[in-house]
Scaffold this motif. Structure first.
Motif, PDB file in Angstrom:
ATOM      1  N   GLY A   1      39.093  41.668  72.971  1.00  0.00           N
ATOM      2  CA  GLY A   1      39.896  40.971  73.039  1.00  0.00           C
ATOM      3  C   GLY A   1      39.976  41.515  74.857  1.00  0.00           C
ATOM      4  O   GLY A   1      41.907  41.003  75.280  1.00  0.00           O
ATOM      5  N   GLN A   2      39.619  42.337  75.550  1.00  0.00           N
ATOM      6  CA  GLN A   2      40.356  43.299  77.252  1.00  0.00           C
ATOM      7  C   GLN A   2      39.726  42.113  77.543  1.00  0.00           C
ATOM      8  O   GLN A   2      38.774  41.372  77.746  1.00  0.00           O
ATOM      9  CB  GLN A   2      39.682  44.435  76.790  1.00  0.00           C
ATOM     10  N   SER A   3      40.475  41.613  78.641  1.00  0.00           N
ATOM     11  CA  SER A   3      40.184  40.771  79.800  1.00  0.00           C
ATOM     12  C   SER A   3      40.025  41.625  81.493  1.00  0.00           C
ATOM     13  O   SER A   3      40.144  42.813  81.575  1.00  0.00           O
ATOM     14  CB  SER A   3      41.540  40.167  80.879  1.00  0.00           C
TER      15      SER A   3
ATOM     16  N   GLU B   1      44.517  35.403  80.529  1.00  0.00           N
ATOM     17  CA  GLU B   1      43.871  35.576  79.110  1.00  0.00           C
ATOM     18  C   GLU B   1      43.293  36.461  78.608  1.00  0.00           C
ATOM     19  O   GLU B   1      42.159  37.043  79.095  1.00  0.00           O
ATOM     20  CB  GLU B   1      42.922  34.065  78.917  1.00  0.00           C
ATOM     21  N   SER B   2      43.695  36.663  76.922  1.00  0.00           N
ATOM     22  CA  SER B   2      42.639  38.270  76.488  1.00  0.00           C
ATOM     23  C   SER B   2      40.810  37.783  76.471  1.00  0.00           C
ATOM     24  O   SER B   2      41.315  36.938  76.549  1.00  0.00           O
ATOM     25  CB  SER B   2      42.704  38.912  75.730  1.00  0.00           C
TER      26      SER B   2
ATOM     27  N   ASP C   1      42.360  43.775  82.457  1.00  0.00           N
ATOM     28  CA  ASP C   1      42.355  45.162  81.743  1.00  0.00           C
ATOM     29  C   ASP C   1      41.927  46.512  82.719  1.00  0.00           C
ATOM     30  O   ASP C   1      41.888  47.641  82.400  1.00  0.00           O
ATOM     31  CB  ASP C   1      42.109  45.192  80.503  1.00  0.00           C
TER      32      ASP C   1
END
Length: 292
Positions: free
Chosen positions: A91-93, A17-18, A46
């Motif tokens: 929004g990065q994981s 999930e982001s 990410d």
């Protein structure tokens, strides 16, 4: 777990999930212990925040993963946590890994997780390897109640106080120890544990030369003296619950305590009986002053 629970837990490809921080346990020795879900997360996030990027790269290379990583350790955790929280809010994981085992368990990561929780960033923890739980489950000591205390203090006075508390605890105690400090800790345990109080040492967990040594502190010290190469590696020390003091004091010990109590100061009388019968000096002292 019901059939429906099993079916729902096997979601497709373990999607990442982001904007989510994933806490990912890694093997403590045997590389085959990493889960498929952990591999999927590491392959798709990410960023990977690693305690030591060079160490973790060996695992990633073994798995055939190309990841974008940065270091997060005890000396830069505050600064890196701010940076990673910004990535997550955008929004990065991110996956958090330590050199081995479950992050945050005597490893960095607390500051990052705390920041994420405070800022409403989702945190997902994956189950996986942990040296403390692995060692405890095979130790033969009681597991219904236990405490994990991480690494013990380095300074001698603080170490003695910590060991004294562990020796008197009514539950199994688990700690980590380094090769440089393990004999000092065992010597402190030899001084403060009751006669016959069991200690279990585990080393090289999940590796070819995995070892468990059980006995009192002197037994384990002798095991090290027999072969100095045994001091290499990382150790898990486990201390059995303190014995029931009331049951451990024999009628003979009690009679001697009472007799000496009329001749010597209470602390001295307790020390003599404790040494003679292998009992706890503090318990005998409390018993003597209570009776008086």
């Amino acid at each position: 777990m019901t059939d429906m629970d099993l079916q729902s837990s096997n979601y497709e490809s373990h999607a990442v999930e982001s904007g989510t921080l994933y806490i990912v346990p890694t093997p403590i020795g045997n590389l085959g212990d990493i889960s498929q879900r952990a591999i999927d997360v590491l392959a798709n996030v990410d960023w990977v925040a690693a305690e030591d990027t060079r160490h973790s790269k060996r695992l990633f290379d073994h798995l055939g993963l190309r990841v974008r990583s940065l270091s997060l350790h005890q000396h830069n955790e505050s600064q890196r946590s701010e940076l990673l929280c910004n990535h997550l809010r955008n929004g990065q994981s991110v996956a958090l890994v330590s050199d081995a085992g479950t992050p945050l368990i005597s490893d960095p990561g607390y500051v990052l997780v705390q920041h994420c929780r405070e800022q409403g960033v989702p945190v997902t923890a994956l189950p996986g390897p942990c040296a403390a739980i692995t060692a405890l489950s095979a130790s033969g000591l009681p597991t219904d109640k236990f405490q994990f205390v991480g690494f013990l203090p380095v300074k001698q006075q603080a170490l003695n106080e910590a060991v004294k508390a562990l020796a008197a605890a009514p539950l199994t105690s688990v700690c980590y120890e380094s090769p440089r400090r393990v004999t000092a800790t065992l010597n402190a345990l030899a001084e403060h544990c009751a006669k016959g109080q069991q200690i279990v040492l585990a080393k090289e967990l999940t590796k070819a030369f995995e070892s468990y040594v059980s006995g009192d502190a002197e037994t384990i010290l002798t095991w090290f003296e027999e072969d100095e190469r045994r001091l290499k590696g990382e150790f898990v020390l486990m201390i059995a619950p303190a014995p029931d003091t009331d049951q451990a004091i024999s009628p003979e010990a009690l009679a001697l305590l009472q007799a000496l109590g009329g001749l010597l100061p209470p602390k001295k009388a307790a020390a003599v009986v404790a040494q003679h019968y292998g009992l706890k000096k503090n318990s005998l002292y409390k018993l003597l002053i209570t009776d008086n």
